[in-house]
Write a protein that holds these residues in place. Structure first.
Motif, PDB file in Angstrom:
ATOM      1  N   VAL A  33      42.497  26.716  44.614  1.00  0.00           N
ATOM      2  CA  VAL A  33      43.665  27.107  43.811  1.00  0.00           C
ATOM      3  C   VAL A  33      44.822  27.349  44.770  1.00  0.00           C
ATOM      4  CG1 VAL A  33      42.919  29.550  43.804  1.00  0.00           C
ATOM      5  CG2 VAL A  33      44.589  28.757  42.118  1.00  0.00           C
ATOM      6  N   GLN A  34      45.986  26.941  44.327  1.00  0.00           N
ATOM      7  CA  GLN A  34      47.184  27.154  45.145  1.00  0.00           C
ATOM      8  C   GLN A  34      48.301  27.659  44.238  1.00  0.00           C
ATOM      9  OE1 GLN A  34      48.739  24.113  48.041  1.00  0.00           O
ATOM     10  NE2 GLN A  34      50.422  24.019  46.581  1.00  0.00           N
ATOM     11  N   MET A  88      39.802  34.639  41.641  1.00  0.00           N
ATOM     12  CA  MET A  88      40.718  33.877  42.507  1.00  0.00           C
ATOM     13  C   MET A  88      42.098  34.540  42.526  1.00  0.00           C
ATOM     14  SD  MET A  88      41.417  30.508  40.164  1.00  0.00           S
ATOM     15  CE  MET A  88      42.649  30.486  38.877  1.00  0.00           C
ATOM     16  N   TRP A  89      42.470  35.212  41.427  1.00  0.00           N
ATOM     17  CA  TRP A  89      43.782  35.868  41.388  1.00  0.00           C
ATOM     18  C   TRP A  89      43.868  37.000  42.399  1.00  0.00           C
ATOM     19  CZ3 TRP A  89      47.831  33.708  39.355  1.00  0.00           C
ATOM     20  CH2 TRP A  89      47.645  32.708  38.406  1.00  0.00           C
ATOM     21  N   LEU A  90      42.788  37.754  42.500  1.00  0.00           N
ATOM     22  CA  LEU A  90      42.754  38.851  43.470  1.00  0.00           C
ATOM     23  C   LEU A  90      42.854  38.301  44.895  1.00  0.00           C
ATOM     24  CD1 LEU A  90      42.349  41.809  44.067  1.00  0.00           C
ATOM     25  CD2 LEU A  90      39.899  41.522  43.625  1.00  0.00           C
ATOM     26  N   ARG A  91      42.062  37.243  45.147  1.00  0.00           N
ATOM     27  CA  ARG A  91      42.059  36.640  46.494  1.00  0.00           C
ATOM     28  C   ARG A  91      43.450  36.074  46.825  1.00  0.00           C
ATOM     29  NH1 ARG A  91      37.086  38.241  46.141  1.00  0.00           N
ATOM     30  NH2 ARG A  91      38.237  40.120  46.619  1.00  0.00           N
ATOM     31  N   LEU A  92      44.126  35.486  45.831  1.00  0.00           N
ATOM     32  CA  LEU A  92      45.460  34.930  46.076  1.00  0.00           C
ATOM     33  C   LEU A  92      46.452  36.037  46.432  1.00  0.00           C
ATOM     34  CD1 LEU A  92      45.671  32.361  43.118  1.00  0.00           C
ATOM     35  CD2 LEU A  92      45.870  31.774  45.545  1.00  0.00           C
ATOM     36  N   LEU A  93      46.399  37.133  45.674  1.00  0.00           N
ATOM     37  CA  LEU A  93      47.348  38.233  45.930  1.00  0.00           C
ATOM     38  C   LEU A  93      47.073  38.865  47.296  1.00  0.00           C
ATOM     39  CD1 LEU A  93      47.488  39.795  42.354  1.00  0.00           C
ATOM     40  CD2 LEU A  93      49.208  38.366  43.458  1.00  0.00           C
ATOM     41  N   GLU A  94      45.789  38.978  47.630  1.00  0.00           N
ATOM     42  CA  GLU A  94      45.449  39.516  48.962  1.00  0.00           C
ATOM     43  C   GLU A  94      45.966  38.578  50.053  1.00  0.00           C
ATOM     44  OE1 GLU A  94      41.331  41.923  47.821  1.00  0.00           O
ATOM     45  OE2 GLU A  94      41.223  39.836  48.459  1.00  0.00           O
ATOM     46  N   ALA A  95      45.785  37.280  49.827  1.00  0.00           N
ATOM     47  CA  ALA A  95      46.249  36.313  50.836  1.00  0.00           C
ATOM     48  C   ALA A  95      47.771  36.372  50.982  1.00  0.00           C
ATOM     49  CB  ALA A  95      45.813  34.898  50.434  1.00  0.00           C
TER      50      ALA A  95
END
Ligand code: FAD
Ligand code: NAD
Length: 494
Positions: free
Chosen positions: A430-431, A484-491
């Motif tokens: 996901v991007q 994936m939303w959590l991982r994106l915000l962390e990234a």
């Protein structure tokens, strides 16, 4: 004989049906003119049959990836085709006809064309792209005419191609048997989806693409789909141009001569599918009678009013268009969105169904039910390959060209717990594109199983312009792929 209605809709595909419905809900009398089948391309030769053909292969992949589930083996082709026939009603549109009657919309069968301001002539039709002639009758619109005649496939001018009688998407989605081998020309959405479906169904498939796959999507999406198709046994050839096509015997093998980075070569198959794009169907809808150019897309305002109509009075548009015919969108869902706008604008301007002043005013930059603003920054796309590809808003390249200050953040879905529990082979990515000044998401691409279903959370974030600091409080359940939303915000750094 001339019959008069408040609104006349030419073309009863999914888009025309929706425009008619919204106008009728606004208290207007509506007639729709249909040359072929009510429900349009989408119901009989596009979305519905193609997705029905693709689903069994996706289900088999899930079974193969799950530990402890026996490999289902080859698909039961006749059962898949029978299910496809069930879903398309085998070309029987009586259910759709009944629906029109149930909501008080009059169906006029025949080929419609404009013959002047608010005037439509209808002649008997044998097929939508045949030259339609015969006894005519006239329909007059008190208020508005909507053109929603869809699109037709483009067969490029490659020597020998048309004479080889290739499949277009119609034959590919309606086939009664699976050919032993299929050559697909075109690496866009139809090419990718049909290469996937026919490989699932056991054909030996060669996919020829001029550039990469899915040029409208993020490059990584096309690359992941190409890798997956190759893993499924499809011969994917990128950067090749078709030079010539030969089919010595009608119905016999067909050979495409190609040129590319690896030099010239030939590819032979039992059938050839041409999937090289579509053009708006405006060649024979009487555009010249209202000062417009036949054969060109109908350029619309965000209100869906057609631009450049001869004698148009500001604030009182009468000609509207939506769906594929506008050249602005190429999917059912975006076309139906435009149709809702068209029907609501017409009802507001001429009926009892809304706020006429708001419909006539320029919507500016706000969200208004009278403007198809999502066409620009929040358009959604889905490709039902394995893996699925889905995206909303611009790609990174488009955002950069538009001068948006975007920062790209991406996550490998295989590392998300919810994905890992379903399969050790879960492949996905996901991007998101974050407007780094406003700290909102302006675009997102999801590649992976069920990506089409996962897209809508991103679409809501884009349309609602949810600040990342607020999105942080939308807690995804554990263990789901939505983490994936959590991982994106962390990234991103939250
Ligand atoms: C193989 C394939 C798969 C697809 N899959 C998807 C998908 O999964 N999801 C998605 O969102 N989109 C998909 N699409 C795109 C989708 O099919 C189109 O965007 C959609 O059908 C457009 O709807 P429309 O009503 O504008 O046009 P159409 O569906 O083409 O309907 C137009 C109607 O107008 C009629 N008509 C044309 N000219 C006249 C005339 N002069 N007089 C009277 N009637 C006329 C036609 O007979 C037709 O019924 C797919 C397309 C293809 C080719
Ligand atoms: N899941 C969906 O929503 C879905 C599915 C199928 C189709 N559609 C829509 O249907 C429309 C048509 O799809 P499509 O795949 O035909 O068009 P497309 O525009 O997606 O792709 C066409 C492809 O053909 C290639 N091409 C064009 N001319 C060529 C030539 N002369 N030789 C070789 N390649 C050539 C292009 O480079 C491109 O890769 C699109 O608007 C698409 O969005 C949507």
């Amino acid at each position: 004989m001339e019959q008069t209605y408040d609104v006349i809709v030419i073309g009863a595909g999914p888009v025309g049906e929706n425009a008619a419905d919204r106008a009728a809900r606004g208290g207007l009398s509506v007639a729709v003119v249909e040359a072929e089948l009510v429900g349009g391309e989408c119901s009989y030769w596009a979305c519905i049959p193609s997705k029905t053909l693709l689903h069994p292969g996706a289900a088999r992949q899930v079974a193969r990836d799950a530990a402890g589930v026996a490999d289902p083996g080859p698909l039961d082709v006749s059962a898949v085709l029978a299910r496809r026939d069930e879903m398309t009603g085998e070309g029987d549109d009586s259910g759709q006809e009944d629906w029109l009657a149930s909501v008080g919309i009059t169906l006029v069968r025949g080929h419609g064309r404009l013959v002047g301001e608010r005037l439509v002539e209808v002649v008997p039709a044998t097929g939508v792209d045949d030259d339609a002639e015969g006894e005519t009758h006239r329909l007059a619109a008190r208020c508005a005419v909507v053109v929603s005649t869809g699109s037709a496939p483009v067969v490029p001018d490659v020597p020998g191609l048309a004479a080889a009688n290739p499949w277009t998407s119609r034959e590919a989605t309606a086939a009664e048997a699976v050919p032993e081998s299929l050559v697909v020309l075109g690496g866009g959405v139809v090419g990718v989806e049909m290469a996937t479906a026919y490989a699932d169904l056991g054909a030996r498939v060669t996919l020829l693409a001029r550039e990469g796959l899915l040029e409208g999507a993020e490059p990584f999406a096309g690359e992941m789909v190409a890798d997956a198709l190759r893993a499924a046994g499809v011969d994917v050839r990128l950067g090749v141009e078709a030079q010539r096509v030969e089919r010595p015997a009608p119905g016999g093998p067909v050979t495409v001569t190609v040129a590319g980075d690896d030099g010239p070569g030939t590819v032979t198959g039992a059938e050839l599918l041409v999937a090289t794009g579509r053009r708006p169907r405006t060649g024979d809808v009487g555009l010249d009678s209202v000062g417009l150019e036949p054969g060109t897309p109908l350029t619309i305002e965000d209100s869906t009013a057609v631009q450049g109509v001869a004698g148009d009075v500001v604030g009182h548009p009468w000609l509207f268009a939506c769906g594929d015919v506008t050249g602005r969108v190429g999917t059912t869902h975006q076309g139906k969105y435009q149709a809702r706008v068209a029907g609501d604008v017409i009802a507001a301007l001429y009926g009892s169904g809304g706020d006429g002043e708001a419909a006539a005013a320029s919507p500016g930059t706000g969200w208004s039910r009278y403007a198809a603003r999502a066409d620009h920054g929040a358009r959604t796309h889905v490709v039902f390959a394995h893996p699925e590809v889905a995206w909303v808003g611009p790609t990174e390249a488009e955002a950069t060209r538009a001068g948006l200050p975007v920062r790209t953040v991406s996550v490998d879905l295989g590392g998300v717990a919810g994905a890992a529990v379903t399969s050790p082979h879960y492949g996905g990515r996901v991007q998101v594109l974050v407007d780094s000044e406003r700290e909102v998401i302006v675009g997102a691409t999801v590649v992976g199983p069920d990506a089409a279903e996962m897209l809508h959370a991103a679409t809501i974030a884009v349309v609602a312009e949810v600040p990342l600091g607020t999105l942080w409080h939308a807690v995804p359940a554990f263990p789901t792929v939505s983490e994936m939303w959590l991982r994106l915000l962390e990234a991103y750094g939250l």
